[in-house]
Design a protein around this motif. Structure first.
Motif, PDB file in Angstrom:
ATOM      1  N   LYS A 207     -35.969  11.275  47.777  1.00  0.00           N
ATOM      2  CA  LYS A 207     -36.428   9.943  48.187  1.00  0.00           C
ATOM      3  C   LYS A 207     -37.062   9.170  47.045  1.00  0.00           C
ATOM      4  CE  LYS A 207     -39.389   7.647  51.601  1.00  0.00           C
ATOM      5  NZ  LYS A 207     -40.373   7.870  52.699  1.00  0.00           N
ATOM      6  N   ALA A 208     -37.758   9.859  46.138  1.00  0.00           N
ATOM      7  CA  ALA A 208     -38.483   9.180  45.057  1.00  0.00           C
ATOM      8  C   ALA A 208     -37.551   8.392  44.142  1.00  0.00           C
ATOM      9  CB  ALA A 208     -39.283  10.195  44.236  1.00  0.00           C
ATOM     10  N   ASN A 209     -36.294   8.830  44.025  1.00  0.00           N
ATOM     11  CA  ASN A 209     -35.318   8.090  43.227  1.00  0.00           C
ATOM     12  C   ASN A 209     -33.924   8.442  43.736  1.00  0.00           C
ATOM     13  OD1 ASN A 209     -33.736   6.854  41.194  1.00  0.00           O
ATOM     14  ND2 ASN A 209     -35.396   7.089  39.711  1.00  0.00           N
ATOM     15  N   ALA A 210     -33.583   7.877  44.879  1.00  0.00           N
ATOM     16  CA  ALA A 210     -32.319   8.216  45.535  1.00  0.00           C
ATOM     17  C   ALA A 210     -31.114   7.866  44.667  1.00  0.00           C
ATOM     18  CB  ALA A 210     -32.228   7.518  46.888  1.00  0.00           C
ATOM     19  N   LYS A 211     -31.188   6.753  43.925  1.00  0.00           N
ATOM     20  CA  LYS A 211     -30.057   6.346  43.081  1.00  0.00           C
ATOM     21  C   LYS A 211     -29.792   7.383  41.996  1.00  0.00           C
ATOM     22  CE  LYS A 211     -29.025   2.427  45.052  1.00  0.00           C
ATOM     23  NZ  LYS A 211     -27.738   2.288  45.798  1.00  0.00           N
ATOM     24  N   ALA A 212     -30.853   7.866  41.359  1.00  0.00           N
ATOM     25  CA  ALA A 212     -30.691   8.901  40.335  1.00  0.00           C
ATOM     26  C   ALA A 212     -30.126  10.176  40.953  1.00  0.00           C
ATOM     27  CB  ALA A 212     -32.020   9.183  39.651  1.00  0.00           C
ATOM     28  N   CYS A 213     -30.617  10.513  42.128  1.00  0.00           N
ATOM     29  CA  CYS A 213     -30.145  11.726  42.793  1.00  0.00           C
ATOM     30  C   CYS A 213     -28.670  11.596  43.175  1.00  0.00           C
ATOM     31  CB  CYS A 213     -31.001  12.002  44.025  1.00  0.00           C
ATOM     32  SG  CYS A 213     -30.977  13.726  44.557  1.00  0.00           S
ATOM     33  N   GLN A 214     -28.251  10.412  43.596  1.00  0.00           N
ATOM     34  CA  GLN A 214     -26.834  10.189  43.913  1.00  0.00           C
ATOM     35  C   GLN A 214     -25.959  10.437  42.695  1.00  0.00           C
ATOM     36  OE1 GLN A 214     -27.108   6.200  45.428  1.00  0.00           O
ATOM     37  NE2 GLN A 214     -27.512   6.849  47.538  1.00  0.00           N
ATOM     38  N   LYS A 215     -26.422   9.997  41.538  1.00  0.00           N
ATOM     39  CA  LYS A 215     -25.657  10.208  40.303  1.00  0.00           C
ATOM     40  C   LYS A 215     -25.557  11.690  39.970  1.00  0.00           C
ATOM     41  CE  LYS A 215     -25.050   8.416  35.651  1.00  0.00           C
ATOM     42  NZ  LYS A 215     -23.772   7.802  36.004  1.00  0.00           N
ATOM     43  N   VAL A 216     -26.663  12.386  40.086  1.00  0.00           N
ATOM     44  CA  VAL A 216     -26.691  13.814  39.770  1.00  0.00           C
ATOM     45  C   VAL A 216     -25.859  14.615  40.776  1.00  0.00           C
ATOM     46  CG1 VAL A 216     -28.221  15.828  39.703  1.00  0.00           C
ATOM     47  CG2 VAL A 216     -28.893  13.715  38.552  1.00  0.00           C
ATOM     48  N   PHE A 217     -25.926  14.235  42.045  1.00  0.00           N
ATOM     49  CA  PHE A 217     -25.232  14.974  43.098  1.00  0.00           C
ATOM     50  C   PHE A 217     -23.724  14.718  43.125  1.00  0.00           C
ATOM     51  CE2 PHE A 217     -28.074  16.921  46.502  1.00  0.00           C
ATOM     52  CZ  PHE A 217     -29.097  17.193  45.606  1.00  0.00           C
ATOM     53  N   THR A 218     -23.242  13.761  42.357  1.00  0.00           N
ATOM     54  CA  THR A 218     -21.798  13.511  42.298  1.00  0.00           C
ATOM     55  C   THR A 218     -21.221  13.817  40.922  1.00  0.00           C
ATOM     56  OG1 THR A 218     -22.248  11.166  41.836  1.00  0.00           O
ATOM     57  CG2 THR A 218     -21.830  11.772  44.129  1.00  0.00           C
ATOM     58  N   ALA A 219     -22.030  14.385  40.036  1.00  0.00           N
ATOM     59  CA  ALA A 219     -21.547  14.750  38.701  1.00  0.00           C
ATOM     60  C   ALA A 219     -20.616  15.955  38.794  1.00  0.00           C
ATOM     61  CB  ALA A 219     -22.722  15.045  37.777  1.00  0.00           C
ATOM     62  N   ALA A 220     -19.901  16.211  37.704  1.00  0.00           N
ATOM     63  CA  ALA A 220     -18.813  17.201  37.715  1.00  0.00           C
ATOM     64  C   ALA A 220     -19.276  18.618  37.433  1.00  0.00           C
ATOM     65  CB  ALA A 220     -17.755  16.786  36.695  1.00  0.00           C
ATOM     66  N   TRP A 221     -20.444  18.994  37.929  1.00  0.00           N
ATOM     67  CA  TRP A 221     -20.879  20.366  37.715  1.00  0.00           C
ATOM     68  C   TRP A 221     -20.935  21.132  39.027  1.00  0.00           C
ATOM     69  CZ3 TRP A 221     -25.882  18.674  34.821  1.00  0.00           C
ATOM     70  CH2 TRP A 221     -26.628  17.796  35.610  1.00  0.00           C
ATOM     71  N   GLU A 222     -20.899  22.460  38.890  1.00  0.00           N
ATOM     72  CA  GLU A 222     -21.126  23.320  40.045  1.00  0.00           C
ATOM     73  C   GLU A 222     -22.591  23.181  40.439  1.00  0.00           C
ATOM     74  OE1 GLU A 222     -22.030  27.964  40.554  1.00  0.00           O
ATOM     75  OE2 GLU A 222     -20.072  27.548  39.632  1.00  0.00           O
ATOM     76  N   MET A 223     -22.847  23.074  41.747  1.00  0.00           N
ATOM     77  CA  MET A 223     -24.206  22.822  42.205  1.00  0.00           C
ATOM     78  C   MET A 223     -24.666  23.856  43.223  1.00  0.00           C
ATOM     79  SD  MET A 223     -24.442  18.681  42.647  1.00  0.00           S
ATOM     80  CE  MET A 223     -26.153  18.847  43.191  1.00  0.00           C
ATOM     81  N   THR A 224     -25.934  24.236  43.108  1.00  0.00           N
ATOM     82  CA  THR A 224     -26.626  25.051  44.103  1.00  0.00           C
ATOM     83  C   THR A 224     -27.962  24.385  44.371  1.00  0.00           C
ATOM     84  OG1 THR A 224     -25.607  27.094  43.279  1.00  0.00           O
ATOM     85  CG2 THR A 224     -27.562  27.325  44.651  1.00  0.00           C
ATOM     86  N   ILE A 225     -28.302  24.198  45.641  1.00  0.00           N
ATOM     87  CA  ILE A 225     -29.606  23.609  45.958  1.00  0.00           C
ATOM     88  C   ILE A 225     -30.344  24.455  46.992  1.00  0.00           C
ATOM     89  CG2 ILE A 225     -28.912  21.238  45.411  1.00  0.00           C
ATOM     90  CD1 ILE A 225     -28.759  20.721  48.472  1.00  0.00           C
TER      91      ILE A 225
END
Length: 328
Positions: free
Chosen positions: A195-213
Motif C-alpha cells: 500500500k505504501a507505494n502500490a505503483k512501485a510494487c506493481q512494477k516489481v510484481f510484473t518484472a521478469a524474475w521468478e518470485m516467492t512471497i
C-alpha cells in the motif's frame, strides 16, 4: 620390498579409496546463495530481526544491503553499525532513492545510531544504491536472490534503469495479504509494504524474475514468546545482543515490552524463504497488485510462489532462536 611393506601400502590405498568414495557419495558442498537485502530498516523492528537471521544463516552469502522507502542516511547508519557489531564489514551498504519528504528523517532506532558516522564504516558505502544493486546482479556469475522486506521504490528504480537485471535474479518478498489479514484476520486487506507505494510494487510484481512471497497469511503470525524469546533476549551472541539493544530502544515508552516477547516478525519469513521453504505450504498463484494496495488472486496475472500456510511454525521459531543465539 618386504611383504609387510606391501601389506601396509595396500591398506593405505584401500583406506584412501574408501575415503574418496565417501567424499564422492557425500557430493560437493552446496554453494552459498548470493543475496541482496532491500529494506526499510528503522521503521518496524522486524527488518532488524531479518538482517540478523541472514547474518546467522550459512546458506546465504549476503553481498549488499540497500535502503528503501526514503530515510536513506538513517537506515544506512543502522545497517552499517549492525554489520560492524556482527563482524561483517565485508557486506556493502547502499543508499536508496529518496521518497517524498523522507530524505533526512529518523525513526524509532535513531538513539542507537546517534553520533555514528557512516563515513567511518570500514566496508563499502555506495551513495548510489540503485547502481550498486544493478552492478551486483549483472556482474554475478550466478543468479542473485533479492530479498525485499519493505516498500520497493528503490527496487522499482533499479528495474527502470536496468530491466535486464530481473532475468539474472530471483525475488523473495514480504508483501501482500492473500486470504488472511493482520493477526490472522479472516479477510485480506491492503498490506503496508504494498500500500505504501502500490505503483512501485506493481512494477516489481510484473518484472521478469521468478518470485516467492510471504504475505500476512504466514508472516503475520510469527512471534517469539516465553522460553523461546528469553533465549534470544538473554543471549551473549553479539548479533543477538545488538538486536535486543535495538528492540529495547524501538519499544520507546514501553521498554518492558522487550522483556516479555517479540513484536510480529514478518520479515524473518522472507529471509528464511531465501534458502528454503521446507516449513511452509507454497502455492503457485497469479497475483495482481491493485492501485489501493490489495494483492488479489487473478489467473490472468503473473504467477508466483506464495507461502499461504505454515506446515510447522513452531519449528521455524525454533530455527530462528537457534540461529540467533549461535547455533546453525
Amino acid at each position: 620390498m618386504h611383504i609387510e611393506t606391501l601389506t601396509f601400502v595396500a591398506l593405505c590405498l584401500l583406506l584412501t579409496g574408501n575415503l574418496l568414495g565417501a567424499a564422492e557419495a557425500a557430493g560437493p558442498k552446496a554453494a552459498r546463495i548470493p543475496v541482496i537485502l532491500d529494506t526499510d530498516i528503522g521503521d518496524d523492528i522486524d527488518d532488524t530481526w531479518a538482517l540478523a537471521l541472514l547474518l546467522k544463516s550459512p546458506e546465504v552469502d549476503l553481498k549488499l544491503v540497500v535502503t528503501d522507502q526514503g530515510k536513506a542516511a538513517y537506515r544506512a547508519r543502522i545497517i552499517a553499525k549492525f554489520l560492524e557489531r556482527a563482524g561483517r564489514t565485508d557486506v556493502g551498504v547502499g543508499l536508496g532513492t529518496p521518497v517524498g519528504n523522507l530524505a533526512d528523517q529518523g525513526g524509532g532506532q535513531t538513539p542507537w545510531v546517534q553520533g555514528y558516522d557512516l563515513k567511518a564504516y570500514p566496508g563499502k558505502v555506495h551513495e548510489d544504491g540503485v547502481k550498486a544493486m544493478i552492478d551486483t546482479i549483472m556482474n554475478a556469475p550466478q543468479p542473485v536472490t533479492v530479498i525485499a522486506i519493505g516498500p520497493v521504490p528503490t527496487l522499482a528504480a533499479a528495474l527502470e534503469r536496468q530491466p535486464e537485471m530481473a532475468k539474472r535474479a530471483r525475488f523473495v518478498g514480504m508483501h501482500g495479504s492473500v486470504r488472511r489479514g493482520y493477526d490472522g484476520a479472516k479477510d485480506p486487506c491492503p498490506e503496508y509494504n504494498v500500500k505504501a507505494n502500490a505503483k512501485a510494487c506493481q512494477k516489481v510484481f510484473t518484472a521478469a524474475w521468478e518470485m516467492t512471497i510471504t504475505p500476512l497469511d504466514t508472516c503475520g503470525l510469527v512471534h517469539l514468546r516465553g522460553e523461546k524469546y528469553a533465549k534470544v533476549r538473554d543471549s551473549k551472541d553479539p548479533v543477538a545482543a545488538a538486536l535486543i539493544e535495538n528492540y529495547r530502544i524501538w519499544c520507546g515508552k514501553d521498554p518492558q515490552r522487550a522483556d516479555k516477547a517479540s513484536s510480529t516478525l514478518f520479515d524473518t519469513v522472507a529471509a528464511y524463504l531465501a534458502f528454503t521453504d521446507e516449513l511452509l505450504k507454497i502455492e503457485s498463484l497469479g497475483i495482481r497488485v491493485t492501485d489501493n494496495g490489495m494483492t488479489v488472486i487473478d489467473p490472468a496475472a503473473k504467477v508466483m510462489r506464495v507461502a499461504t500456510e505454515w506446515k510447522d511454525m513452531a519449528a521455524f521459531e525454533d530455527l530462528l532462536v537457534k540461529r540467533l543465539t549461535g547455533g546453525q
